[in-house]
Design a protein around this motif. Structure first.
Motif, PDB file in Angstrom:
ATOM      1  N   PHE A 180      39.801  18.109 -39.402  1.00 37.25           N
ATOM      2  CA  PHE A 180      40.624  17.131 -38.567  1.00 37.25           C
ATOM      3  C   PHE A 180      40.243  15.780 -39.138  1.00 37.25           C
ATOM      4  CE2 PHE A 180      40.782  20.702 -35.329  1.00 37.25           C
ATOM      5  CZ  PHE A 180      42.112  20.835 -35.805  1.00 37.25           C
ATOM      6  N   VAL A 181      41.081  14.861 -38.974  1.00 40.64           N
ATOM      7  CA  VAL A 181      40.766  13.519 -39.233  1.00 40.64           C
ATOM      8  C   VAL A 181      41.324  12.664 -38.131  1.00 40.64           C
ATOM      9  CG1 VAL A 181      41.264  11.404 -40.531  1.00 40.64           C
ATOM     10  CG2 VAL A 181      40.829  13.705 -41.592  1.00 40.64           C
ATOM     11  N   PHE A 182      40.613  11.972 -37.434  1.00 45.09           N
ATOM     12  CA  PHE A 182      40.961  11.003 -36.292  1.00 45.09           C
ATOM     13  C   PHE A 182      42.092  10.153 -36.704  1.00 45.09           C
ATOM     14  CE2 PHE A 182      36.829  12.668 -34.853  1.00 45.09           C
ATOM     15  CZ  PHE A 182      37.135  13.209 -33.516  1.00 45.09           C
ATOM     16  N   ARG A 198      36.792   6.765 -19.766  1.00 50.44           N
ATOM     17  CA  ARG A 198      38.198   7.219 -20.346  1.00 50.44           C
ATOM     18  C   ARG A 198      38.408   8.483 -19.603  1.00 50.44           C
ATOM     19  NH1 ARG A 198      40.024  10.332 -24.458  1.00 50.44           N
ATOM     20  NH2 ARG A 198      41.432   9.083 -26.114  1.00 50.44           N
ATOM     21  N   ASN A 199      39.811   8.645 -19.647  1.00 43.72           N
ATOM     22  CA  ASN A 199      40.067   9.971 -18.966  1.00 43.72           C
ATOM     23  C   ASN A 199      39.740  11.108 -19.844  1.00 43.72           C
ATOM     24  OD1 ASN A 199      42.007  12.051 -18.073  1.00 43.72           O
ATOM     25  ND2 ASN A 199      43.685  10.867 -17.794  1.00 43.72           N
ATOM     26  N   PRO A 200      38.995  12.068 -19.104  1.00 44.46           N
ATOM     27  CA  PRO A 200      38.307  13.170 -19.897  1.00 44.46           C
ATOM     28  C   PRO A 200      39.170  14.120 -20.131  1.00 44.46           C
ATOM     29  CG  PRO A 200      37.865  13.258 -17.661  1.00 44.46           C
ATOM     30  CD  PRO A 200      38.431  11.784 -17.515  1.00 44.46           C
ATOM     31  N   TYR A 201      40.583  14.058 -19.760  1.00 41.45           N
ATOM     32  CA  TYR A 201      41.559  15.304 -20.234  1.00 41.45           C
ATOM     33  C   TYR A 201      42.451  14.731 -21.214  1.00 41.45           C
ATOM     34  CZ  TYR A 201      40.294  16.813 -15.509  1.00 41.45           C
ATOM     35  OH  TYR A 201      39.638  17.238 -14.247  1.00 41.45           O
ATOM     36  N   LEU A 202      42.382  13.628 -21.732  1.00 41.44           N
ATOM     37  CA  LEU A 202      43.117  13.002 -22.660  1.00 41.44           C
ATOM     38  C   LEU A 202      42.601  13.362 -24.036  1.00 41.44           C
ATOM     39  CD1 LEU A 202      45.752  11.419 -23.328  1.00 41.44           C
ATOM     40  CD2 LEU A 202      44.306   9.255 -23.409  1.00 41.44           C
ATOM     41  N   ARG A 228      39.561  17.145 -27.602  1.00 45.56           N
ATOM     42  CA  ARG A 228      38.935  16.690 -26.506  1.00 45.56           C
ATOM     43  C   ARG A 228      37.567  17.145 -26.492  1.00 45.56           C
ATOM     44  NH1 ARG A 228      39.523  18.039 -21.156  1.00 45.56           N
ATOM     45  NH2 ARG A 228      40.305  19.969 -21.465  1.00 45.56           N
ATOM     46  N   GLY A 229      36.246  16.040 -26.541  1.00 46.17           N
ATOM     47  CA  GLY A 229      35.107  16.560 -26.504  1.00 46.17           C
ATOM     48  C   GLY A 229      34.433  15.254 -26.894  1.00 46.17           C
ATOM     49  N   PRO A 230      33.125  15.576 -27.614  1.00 44.87           N
ATOM     50  CA  PRO A 230      32.380  16.901 -27.451  1.00 44.87           C
ATOM     51  C   PRO A 230      32.287  17.344 -26.316  1.00 44.87           C
ATOM     52  CG  PRO A 230      31.082  15.299 -28.292  1.00 44.87           C
ATOM     53  CD  PRO A 230      32.231  14.479 -28.078  1.00 44.87           C
ATOM     54  N   GLU A 271      34.339   7.354 -33.879  1.00 44.92           N
ATOM     55  CA  GLU A 271      33.160   6.783 -33.389  1.00 44.92           C
ATOM     56  C   GLU A 271      32.638   7.307 -31.973  1.00 44.92           C
ATOM     57  OE1 GLU A 271      33.590   2.614 -34.351  1.00 44.92           O
ATOM     58  OE2 GLU A 271      33.640   3.309 -36.304  1.00 44.92           O
ATOM     59  N   ALA A 272      33.640   7.517 -31.190  1.00 46.87           N
ATOM     60  CA  ALA A 272      33.319   7.950 -29.759  1.00 46.87           C
ATOM     61  C   ALA A 272      32.882   9.351 -29.766  1.00 46.87           C
ATOM     62  CB  ALA A 272      34.613   7.756 -28.824  1.00 46.87           C
TER      63      ALA A 272
END
Ligand code: SF4
Ligand code: SF4
Lengths: 280, 350
Positions: A29-31, A2-6, A98-100, A38-39
């Motif tokens: 926050f809720v995804f 995955r693009n780590p900046y997204l 973005r994270g963790p 999960e990610a």
């Protein structure tokens, strides 16, 4: 990969003003996408970049514990452009996370040990995460005594007041809440600076680790107390703050010598820090 | 490995063939300087250069690059959701890159392309780009590549190494990618014996013309904190004006900033080169700044290149001796001098 900046898109579920001076607000926050939740597998001590389209990103410690499901939580101090903007956002607004990122408190090493948590001011966020995590029924038996010294200038500046009160009632955690001063006649807890209260409560250093987070001045005066109590530098753990952009060890600004605080840190033992240039 | 000979007469035609397969970048004379740019026509390329003023890092890590775009329109259901900005990853050739610059990208790879984290843009561009280098027959007096584990004929960072042998170029592939690139070319010759001889002579002459050699070993051996606290930085930083030129021109300076820009209802997130020479680089929201002093910033740059990087990766310095920072610095701060001071600070008195 995955693009780590997204950032993962999230919705602000709730906003709570934590302190009397209204400078600290806690965001839940809720995804938007279940698979993102999960990610986003994290461990207490880690942080994330809060990403506000149009404003920018800020690195903030994760205040929720992975044992709390369905949301992630951050307490944001109003200091700069992004945090000030966030303080004016509304429940329901969409932003990103973005994270963790970074390492975490060394939970495996802490297993079977007493844990002393020393926190000051608003640097109590990942410490809250840690306490909630350790007190969870699945985890409590993995650790020995848990002692917490937490101080703020005055009662109105303490974070997570309801939880602090609830922890005070428990017998499996020693809470030592303190304020520098107060004129509240109903104040039930300690009055005094964190170093003095730490010295007075004198949690045992035997088989113990200390995690300390707070303003530099508090850390400066508490470290000698911990040393006096018998904590060696390899058993004193701290978490650093830095200006960050990428949060993944690429953009180059948060280094202490060879180590990037965002990737190799933010958690270091005092012994590790002693080997590094003190540019923090 | 494959090898070919391209006469200078045929060269524009060969460039044209490469251009018909994809994008080709090369040194182009612009104003007063040579810079790497995309060729519009084969004649644009000018190989009569010593080195470009800016490094070609811009080709993989653009000075300013759109990362994401988003809408902020109130009624847009996709409001505030970041979308990846489209990029051109079509195959490209960088023709005439110097061996030192190609080597620099290998050093930069360690930052952008790790086991756990990959910078998608850097990695993808590296993958789709073929580096056809040109050996330096005539290194500048500011060059010190041979002290920095590379050299005027170092092929290690390249896919193809070309050598100017007077009336033509000998081109040898280094990687499979380079071999494939050469295999597409038509109308080229096998390498004449005489050309191979000239190539060896040119290599010898170029390497011998590199004057001084720096001994970096004492720097690697000295304790980091001792070097960090050494008084030498007082002398080194004194004249620096923190202009950032050195980091701007350097092929191994990769630091960047991330900024949001909004116009009307649409916004974009950009990544922009940044510099450890600027106070804002490390400025906390709280007002605290761990590198508020110029001496701290200057020390960071040299320590990163010559001490932290080699220590972190157990490999050479994060400098390839291209000399750009030496040429560009308005107050004549010379990394060779700094390296010598650092090394000298390390020698134990007998
Ligand atoms: S530090 Fe200077 S000499 Fe070394 S690679 Fe960068 S610009 Fe070239
Ligand atoms: S180019 Fe020279 S003056 Fe400018 S920041 Fe670099 S060392 Fe300092």
């Amino acid at each position: 990969m995955r693009n780590p900046y997204l950032p993962y898109p999230v919705r602000i579920e709730s906003i709570v003003t934590e302190t009397e001076d209204r400078n600290l607000k806690t965001f839940k926050f809720v995804f938007l996408n279940k698979e993102d939740e999960e990610a986003f597998k994290y461990t207490p001590g880690q942080f994330a970049e809060l990403s506000v389209p149009g404003q920018g990103e800020i690195p903030i410690g994760i205040a929720s514990s992975p044992t709390e499901k369905g949301f992630i939580m951050f307490t944001v101090n109003k200091v700069g452009r992004v945090s000030s903007f966030m303080h004016n956002m509304q429940e329901g607004d969409i932003m990103g996370v973005r994270g963790p990122m970074g390492n975490w408190y060394p939970w495996e090493t802490l297993e079977g040990k007493n844990v002393v948590i020393v926190g000051g001011g608003f640097a109590f966020t990942t410490l809250r995460s840690s306490i909630v995590y350790m007190l969870h029924p699945d985890n409590r038996s993995r650790f020995g005594n848990i002692d917490v010294v937490y101080g703020a200038r005055m009662p109105g500046l303490l974070l997570y007041k309801e939880e602090l009160a609830a922890w005070e009632q428990r017998d499996d955690i020693g809470m030592h809440i303190t304020v520098d001063s107060t004129d509240d006649p109903n104040w039930k807890y300690n009055v005094g600076f964190v170093p003095a209260v730490t010295k007075e409560k004198a949690p045992t250093a035997e088989n113990s680790y200390a995690i300390i987070c707070g303003p530099p001045i508090m850390i400066k005066f508490t470290l000698p107390v911990l040393t006096e109590l018998g904590f060696p530098p390899e058993r004193i753990i701290s978490s650093l703050e830095m200006r960050m952009k990428c949060g993944i060890g690429i953009c180059g600004r948060c280094n202490l010598g060879t180590e990037y605080v965002c990737k190799d840190g933010p958690v270091f033992t005092l012994q590790e820090l002693a080997q590094l240039p003190n540019e923090y | 490995m494959s090898e070919i000979y391209i006469s200078k007469e045929k060269f524009p035609e060969v460039v044209g063939q490469l251009m018909s397969h994809g994008r080709v970048f090369g040194p182009v004379f612009q104003g007063q300087f040579h810079e790497f740019a995309r060729l519009d026509k084969p004649e644009d390329i000018d190989l009569s250069f010593q080195n470009t003023r800016l490094s070609p890092k811009d080709l993989f890590h653009p000075h300013s690059e759109r990362m994401f775009t988003y809408s902020l329109a109130k009624d847009d259901p996709e409001r505030s959701i970041l979308k990846e900005a489209p990029k051109d990853y079509s195959p490209s050739v960088v023709l005439g890159i110097r061996p030192c610059d190609a080597k620099a990208f290998q050093l930069d790879d360690r930052n952008f392309d790790t086991e756990t984290i990959k910078d998608p843009w850097w990695v993808e561009r590296r993958k789709t780009t073929t580096l056809v280098g040109l050996a330096c027959n005539d290194p500048c007096n500011t060059c010190f590549c041979t002290s920095m584990e590379t050299g005027p004929f170092d092929a290690s960072g390249l896919d193809v190494l070309m050598v100017d042998v007077g009336d033509g170029y000998v081109a040898r592939s280094v990687t499979d990618k380079g071999k494939e690139c050469l295999s597409t070319l038509k109308g080229v010759q096998t390498v004449p014996a005489q050309a191979a001889e000239k190539e060896a002579q040119a290599k010898k002459a170029a390497e011998e013309s590199m004057g001084q050699v720096l001994d970096m070993k004492p720097i690697y051996e000295k304790n980091t904190l001792e070097l960090f606290h050494d008084p030498l930085w007082e002398e080194v930083h004194f004249s620096c004006i923190n202009c950032g030129t050195c980091t701007f021109v350097c092929p191994t300076c990769w630091c960047f900033d991330i900024q949001d820009e909004v116009q009307g209802d649409s916004g974009e997130r950009l990544r922009l080169w940044d510099s450890c020479m600027f106070p804002l680089f490390t400025f906390h929201g709280s007002g605290h700044n761990p590198r508020s002093q110029k001496i701290q910033r200057v020390r960071q740059r040299f320590m990163h290149k010559l001490k932290y990087y080699p220590e972190k990766y157990k490999d050479g310095p994060a400098c390839v001796g291209c000399g750009r920072c030496v040429k560009g610095c308005p107050v004549n701060i010379d990394i060779r001098h700094v390296a010598r001071l650092m090394a000298a600070s390390c020698s134990c008195p007998a």
